[in-house]
Design a protein around this motif. Structure first.
Motif, PDB file in Angstrom:
ATOM      1  N   GLU A  85      87.084 -71.505 -62.197  1.00  0.00           N
ATOM      2  CA  GLU A  85      86.020 -72.050 -63.039  1.00  0.00           C
ATOM      3  C   GLU A  85      84.701 -72.150 -62.260  1.00  0.00           C
ATOM      4  N   LEU A  86      84.773 -72.613 -61.020  1.00  0.00           N
ATOM      5  CA  LEU A  86      83.575 -72.704 -60.186  1.00  0.00           C
ATOM      6  C   LEU A  86      83.021 -71.309 -59.889  1.00  0.00           C
ATOM      7  N   HIS A  87      83.906 -70.379 -59.607  1.00  0.00           N
ATOM      8  CA  HIS A  87      83.492 -69.001 -59.332  1.00  0.00           C
ATOM      9  C   HIS A  87      82.799 -68.403 -60.550  1.00  0.00           C
ATOM     10  N   ALA A  88      83.387 -68.594 -61.721  1.00  0.00           N
ATOM     11  CA  ALA A  88      82.792 -68.071 -62.953  1.00  0.00           C
ATOM     12  C   ALA A  88      81.428 -68.705 -63.210  1.00  0.00           C
ATOM     13  N   LEU A  89      81.316 -69.985 -62.973  1.00  0.00           N
ATOM     14  CA  LEU A  89      80.045 -70.677 -63.161  1.00  0.00           C
ATOM     15  C   LEU A  89      78.992 -70.159 -62.184  1.00  0.00           C
ATOM     16  N   SER A  90      79.387 -69.933 -60.950  1.00  0.00           N
ATOM     17  CA  SER A  90      78.450 -69.465 -59.923  1.00  0.00           C
ATOM     18  C   SER A  90      77.838 -68.116 -60.263  1.00  0.00           C
ATOM     19  N   PHE A  91      78.602 -67.272 -60.936  1.00  0.00           N
ATOM     20  CA  PHE A  91      78.129 -65.934 -61.277  1.00  0.00           C
ATOM     21  C   PHE A  91      77.877 -65.803 -62.770  1.00  0.00           C
ATOM     22  N   SER A  92      77.287 -66.843 -63.330  1.00  0.00           N
ATOM     23  CA  SER A  92      76.998 -66.875 -64.755  1.00  0.00           C
ATOM     24  C   SER A  92      75.518 -67.144 -64.983  1.00  0.00           C
ATOM     25  N   ALA A  93      74.999 -66.574 -66.060  1.00  0.00           N
ATOM     26  CA  ALA A  93      73.608 -66.865 -66.447  1.00  0.00           C
ATOM     27  C   ALA A  93      73.481 -68.314 -66.894  1.00  0.00           C
ATOM     28  N   ASP A  94      74.595 -68.943 -67.237  1.00  0.00           N
ATOM     29  CA  ASP A  94      74.603 -70.328 -67.702  1.00  0.00           C
ATOM     30  C   ASP A  94      74.829 -71.325 -66.566  1.00  0.00           C
ATOM     31  N   TYR A  95      74.565 -70.898 -65.329  1.00  0.00           N
ATOM     32  CA  TYR A  95      74.789 -71.771 -64.175  1.00  0.00           C
ATOM     33  C   TYR A  95      74.073 -73.101 -64.364  1.00  0.00           C
ATOM     34  N   ASN A  96      74.786 -74.156 -64.033  1.00  0.00           N
ATOM     35  CA  ASN A  96      74.238 -75.505 -64.135  1.00  0.00           C
ATOM     36  C   ASN A  96      74.693 -76.263 -62.893  1.00  0.00           C
ATOM     37  N   GLU A  97      73.756 -76.718 -62.098  1.00  0.00           N
ATOM     38  CA  GLU A  97      74.090 -77.391 -60.845  1.00  0.00           C
ATOM     39  C   GLU A  97      74.908 -78.660 -61.083  1.00  0.00           C
ATOM     40  N   GLU A  98      74.611 -79.367 -62.141  1.00  0.00           N
ATOM     41  CA  GLU A  98      75.373 -80.590 -62.439  1.00  0.00           C
ATOM     42  C   GLU A  98      76.835 -80.251 -62.743  1.00  0.00           C
ATOM     43  N   GLN A  99      77.081 -79.154 -63.461  1.00  0.00           N
ATOM     44  CA  GLN A  99      78.455 -78.730 -63.732  1.00  0.00           C
ATOM     45  C   GLN A  99      79.148 -78.347 -62.424  1.00  0.00           C
ATOM     46  N   ALA A 100      78.429 -77.640 -61.549  1.00  0.00           N
ATOM     47  CA  ALA A 100      78.999 -77.241 -60.262  1.00  0.00           C
ATOM     48  C   ALA A 100      79.359 -78.480 -59.444  1.00  0.00           C
ATOM     49  N   LYS A 101      78.475 -79.462 -59.415  1.00  0.00           N
ATOM     50  CA  LYS A 101      78.746 -80.698 -58.682  1.00  0.00           C
ATOM     51  C   LYS A 101      79.957 -81.428 -59.259  1.00  0.00           C
ATOM     52  N   ALA A 102      80.059 -81.432 -60.579  1.00  0.00           N
ATOM     53  CA  ALA A 102      81.199 -82.090 -61.220  1.00  0.00           C
ATOM     54  C   ALA A 102      82.513 -81.402 -60.832  1.00  0.00           C
ATOM     55  N   LEU A 103      82.500 -80.068 -60.802  1.00  0.00           N
ATOM     56  CA  LEU A 103      83.697 -79.330 -60.397  1.00  0.00           C
ATOM     57  C   LEU A 103      84.043 -79.607 -58.939  1.00  0.00           C
ATOM     58  N   LEU A 104      83.027 -79.685 -58.090  1.00  0.00           N
ATOM     59  CA  LEU A 104      83.273 -79.964 -56.679  1.00  0.00           C
ATOM     60  C   LEU A 104      83.786 -81.385 -56.472  1.00  0.00           C
ATOM     61  N   GLU A 105      83.279 -82.326 -57.244  1.00  0.00           N
ATOM     62  CA  GLU A 105      83.786 -83.700 -57.158  1.00  0.00           C
ATOM     63  C   GLU A 105      85.240 -83.763 -57.612  1.00  0.00           C
ATOM     64  N   LYS A 106      85.564 -83.008 -58.646  1.00  0.00           N
ATOM     65  CA  LYS A 106      86.942 -82.958 -59.129  1.00  0.00           C
ATOM     66  C   LYS A 106      87.844 -82.343 -58.052  1.00  0.00           C
ATOM     67  N   SER A 107      87.354 -81.299 -57.385  1.00  0.00           N
ATOM     68  CA  SER A 107      88.103 -80.664 -56.305  1.00  0.00           C
ATOM     69  C   SER A 107      88.320 -81.642 -55.153  1.00  0.00           C
ATOM     70  N   ALA A 108      87.275 -82.369 -54.784  1.00  0.00           N
ATOM     71  CA  ALA A 108      87.383 -83.341 -53.696  1.00  0.00           C
ATOM     72  C   ALA A 108      88.399 -84.435 -54.047  1.00  0.00           C
ATOM     73  N   ALA A 109      88.373 -84.900 -55.281  1.00  0.00           N
ATOM     74  CA  ALA A 109      89.323 -85.932 -55.715  1.00  0.00           C
ATOM     75  C   ALA A 109      90.751 -85.395 -55.688  1.00  0.00           C
ATOM     76  N   MET A 110      90.922 -84.147 -56.107  1.00  0.00           N
ATOM     77  CA  MET A 110      92.246 -83.522 -56.114  1.00  0.00           C
ATOM     78  C   MET A 110      92.782 -83.426 -54.681  1.00  0.00           C
ATOM     79  N   HIS A 111      91.935 -83.009 -53.761  1.00  0.00           N
ATOM     80  CA  HIS A 111      92.359 -82.876 -52.367  1.00  0.00           C
ATOM     81  C   HIS A 111      92.588 -84.239 -51.718  1.00  0.00           C
ATOM     82  N   GLN A 112      91.803 -85.223 -52.098  1.00  0.00           N
ATOM     83  CA  GLN A 112      92.015 -86.566 -51.571  1.00  0.00           C
ATOM     84  C   GLN A 112      93.383 -87.089 -52.021  1.00  0.00           C
ATOM     85  N   GLN A 113      93.737 -86.869 -53.272  1.00  0.00           N
ATOM     86  CA  GLN A 113      95.026 -87.314 -53.785  1.00  0.00           C
ATOM     87  C   GLN A 113      96.168 -86.589 -53.076  1.00  0.00           C
ATOM     88  N   MET A 114      96.005 -85.285 -52.864  1.00  0.00           N
ATOM     89  CA  MET A 114      97.054 -84.520 -52.177  1.00  0.00           C
ATOM     90  C   MET A 114      97.215 -84.997 -50.738  1.00  0.00           C
TER      91      MET A 114
END
Length: 146
Positions: A85-114
């Protein structure tokens, strides 16, 4: 703080990236799956290798690992979908930095839980060791921390 979250979110993504052309590290051999081999056999962590575990301890640890790890495949799929999802967003005309940050925060939370789950599992394994085995393990770990 936001920069830290961003950096922490990127680390797992870069660490899990595959080399070009879909190859694997180690001469083309596929990576060993963390949750056991294809035959379902649960292997003990390397840090327990030189502790002279009893058969009962080995069985207890393998059982603990099997029950605590849970469905690793589902976790792997979730993480893979998040990276896609992050990769698709990065290479999309619809790129939104807030969406990217949200995905990265979700990734960080997932890794913290693991990481928390692994820490709990390591402690439970440690508690199955005898006092002498615990001391030997702590001494071995101490060698690597310097």
């Amino acid at each position: 703080m936001k920069k830290l979250v961003l950096v922490l979110g990127l680390l797992p993504l870069t660490a899990m990236a595959e080399p070009p052309h879909g190859g694997h590290h180690g001469g083309g051999k596929p990576p060993i799956h963390r949750f056991g081999e294809a035959d379902g056999e649960q292997h003990l962590p390397r840090f327990l290798k030189n502790l002279d575990l009893s058969e009962k301890q080995e069985a207890d640890i393998k059982n603990l690992m099997k029950t605590r790890i849970g469905d690793g495949q589902a976790r792997f799929k979730d993480e893979h979908a998040l990276r896609a999802e992050l990769h698709a967003l990065s290479f999309s005309a619809d790129y939104n930095e807030e969406q990217a940050k949200a995905l990265l925060e979700k990734s960080a939370a997932m890794h913290q839980q693991m990481a928390l789950e692994k820490s709990k599992l390591d402690h439970e394994v440690f508690m199955l060791l005898t006092a002498a085995q615990q001391e030997k393990l702590q001494a071995e770990i101490g060698k690597f921390e310097h």
